[in-house]
Design a protein around this motif. Structure first.
Motif, mmCIF file in Angstrom:
data_model
loop_
_atom_site.group_PDB
_atom_site.id
_atom_site.type_symbol
_atom_site.label_atom_id
_atom_site.label_comp_id
_atom_site.label_asym_id
_atom_site.label_seq_id
_atom_site.Cartn_x
_atom_site.Cartn_y
_atom_site.Cartn_z
ATOM 1 N N GLU A 92 0.625 -1.407 0.207
ATOM 2 C CA GLU A 92 -0.435 -0.060 -0.375
ATOM 3 C C GLU A 92 0.989 1.093 -0.155
ATOM 4 N N MET A 93 2.069 1.758 1.149
ATOM 5 C CA MET A 93 2.523 2.640 0.654
ATOM 6 C C MET A 93 3.213 2.736 -0.339
ATOM 7 N N GLU A 94 4.055 1.510 -1.235
ATOM 8 C CA GLU A 94 3.942 1.661 -2.463
ATOM 9 C C GLU A 94 3.622 1.888 -3.372
ATOM 10 N N LYS A 95 2.346 1.909 -3.419
ATOM 11 C CA LYS A 95 0.850 2.350 -4.286
ATOM 12 C C LYS A 95 1.051 3.913 -4.035
ATOM 13 N N GLN A 96 0.809 4.082 -2.375
ATOM 14 C CA GLN A 96 0.551 5.891 -3.166
ATOM 15 C C GLN A 96 2.095 6.663 -3.558
ATOM 16 N N ARG A 97 3.001 5.559 -3.471
ATOM 17 C CA ARG A 97 4.381 6.389 -3.648
ATOM 18 C C ARG A 97 3.842 6.325 -5.527
ATOM 19 N N LEU A 98 4.088 5.283 -6.213
ATOM 20 C CA LEU A 98 3.091 5.723 -7.156
ATOM 21 C C LEU A 98 2.634 6.473 -8.169
ATOM 22 N N GLN A 99 1.287 6.161 -6.910
ATOM 23 C CA GLN A 99 0.365 7.047 -7.229
ATOM 24 C C GLN A 99 0.484 9.202 -7.525
ATOM 25 N N ARG A 100 2.077 9.217 -6.100
ATOM 26 C CA ARG A 100 2.258 11.073 -5.630
ATOM 27 C C ARG A 100 3.294 11.092 -6.997
ATOM 28 N N GLU A 101 4.273 10.209 -7.347
ATOM 29 C CA GLU A 101 4.703 10.521 -8.732
ATOM 30 C C GLU A 101 4.011 10.498 -9.815
ATOM 31 N N LEU A 102 3.117 9.866 -10.383
ATOM 32 C CA LEU A 102 2.250 9.658 -11.384
ATOM 33 C C LEU A 102 1.710 11.372 -10.822
ATOM 34 N N ALA A 103 1.565 11.321 -10.339
ATOM 35 C CA ALA A 103 0.514 13.219 -10.332
ATOM 36 C C ALA A 103 1.700 14.019 -10.539
ATOM 37 N N ARG A 104 2.186 14.045 -10.188
ATOM 38 C CA ARG A 104 3.530 14.890 -10.327
ATOM 39 C C ARG A 104 4.063 14.750 -11.788
ATOM 40 N N ALA A 105 3.957 13.642 -12.184
ATOM 41 C CA ALA A 105 4.422 13.365 -13.370
ATOM 42 C C ALA A 105 3.474 14.499 -14.578
ATOM 43 N N ARG A 106 1.759 13.763 -14.389
ATOM 44 C CA ARG A 106 0.864 14.697 -14.740
ATOM 45 C C ARG A 106 0.787 15.674 -15.209
ATOM 46 N N GLY A 107 1.389 16.391 -13.462
ATOM 47 C CA GLY A 107 1.091 18.055 -12.840
ATOM 48 C C GLY A 107 1.749 18.656 -13.635
ATOM 49 N N THR A 108 3.399 18.023 -14.181
ATOM 50 C CA THR A 108 4.115 19.088 -14.434
ATOM 51 C C THR A 108 3.646 19.037 -16.555
ATOM 52 N N ALA A 109 3.043 18.198 -16.743
ATOM 53 C CA ALA A 109 2.114 18.344 -18.194
ATOM 54 C C ALA A 109 1.334 19.461 -18.384
ATOM 55 N N GLY A 110 1.118 19.901 -17.199
ATOM 56 C CA GLY A 110 -0.496 20.798 -16.409
ATOM 57 C C GLY A 110 -1.285 20.227 -16.862
ATOM 58 N N GLU A 111 -1.295 19.401 -16.509
ATOM 59 C CA GLU A 111 -2.601 18.568 -16.765
ATOM 60 C C GLU A 111 -3.200 18.506 -14.672
ATOM 61 N N THR A 112 -4.505 18.974 -14.576
ATOM 62 C CA THR A 112 -4.628 18.566 -13.063
ATOM 63 C C THR A 112 -4.779 17.370 -12.904
ATOM 64 N N ALA A 113 -3.812 17.567 -11.585
ATOM 65 C CA ALA A 113 -2.794 15.725 -10.487
ATOM 66 C C ALA A 113 -4.281 15.337 -9.922
ATOM 67 N N THR A 114 -5.032 14.342 -9.560
ATOM 68 C CA THR A 114 -5.630 14.095 -8.451
ATOM 69 C C THR A 114 -5.482 12.344 -8.518
ATOM 70 N N THR A 115 -4.899 12.111 -6.987
ATOM 71 C CA THR A 115 -4.465 10.682 -7.121
ATOM 72 C C THR A 115 -5.593 9.904 -5.844
ATOM 73 N N ALA A 116 -5.951 8.790 -6.000
ATOM 74 C CA ALA A 116 -6.966 8.012 -5.420
ATOM 75 C C ALA A 116 -7.658 7.957 -3.978
ATOM 76 N N ASP A 117 -6.135 8.885 -3.404
ATOM 77 C CA ASP A 117 -6.519 9.347 -2.184
ATOM 78 C C ASP A 117 -7.414 10.392 -1.637
ATOM 79 N N ASP A 118 -6.990 11.495 -3.101
ATOM 80 C CA ASP A 118 -7.746 12.181 -2.542
ATOM 81 C C ASP A 118 -9.040 12.885 -2.452
ATOM 82 N N ILE A 119 -9.956 11.249 -3.589
ATOM 83 C CA ILE A 119 -11.218 10.900 -3.754
ATOM 84 C C ILE A 119 -11.039 10.119 -2.650
#
Length: 138
Positions: A92-119
């Motif tokens: 679960e901790m690895e999943k959250q880390r990967l979700q944060r990395e994905l959100a950061r990667a999406r955020g740099t492309a100018g998109e709105t980043a939302t992780t599964a933990d936010d919803i």
């Protein structure tokens, strides 16, 4: 098996008590009012006592071995459950880390980043977000 061991031990004790309570002579065995045939000397009485003691020890040994095996199985099961919980929390901790990395990667492309933990829906986390492949506008 533990019950069988206890029954054997109890039967040996009952026979021993019956022999002690019923016998008045040294070269015969009477158990609960019944004479045991073939026992006429003190050596045979001793051999019968050894046999009763062996049955008692066999019953107690069987009971203790079975109990020991059951306790060992419970201990191993408890250890496996703890190990499973630890691995789940690590995943679960690895999943959250990967979700944060994905959100950061999406955020740099100018998109709105939302992780599964936010919803959250009814106190449970939302399902995994869809990959960025489907978000392309090309």
């Amino acid at each position: 098996m533990i019950i069988l061991g206890i029954v054997l031990a109890a039967a040996a004790v009952a026979v021993g008590v019956g022999v002690i309570a019923e016998n008045s002579s040294s070269a015969s065995i009477d158990i609960f009012g019944q004479h045991v045939p073939g026992v006429q000397t003190e050596g045979q009485v001793f051999a019968a006592g050894v046999l009763v003691a062996f049955v008692f020890m066999l019953g107690m040994g069987l009971a203790f071995l079975t109990l020991n095996r059951a306790l060992r199985n419970r201990r191993e099961l408890r250890d496996l459950r703890e190990e499973h919980r630890e691995s789940i929390s690590t995943l679960e901790m690895e999943k959250q880390r990967l979700q944060r990395e994905l959100a950061r990667a999406r955020g740099t492309a100018g998109e709105t980043a939302t992780t599964a933990d936010d919803i959250r829906v009814a106190g449970r986390p939302a399902p995994d977000p869809v990959s960025s492949f489907f978000d392309r506008t090309d």
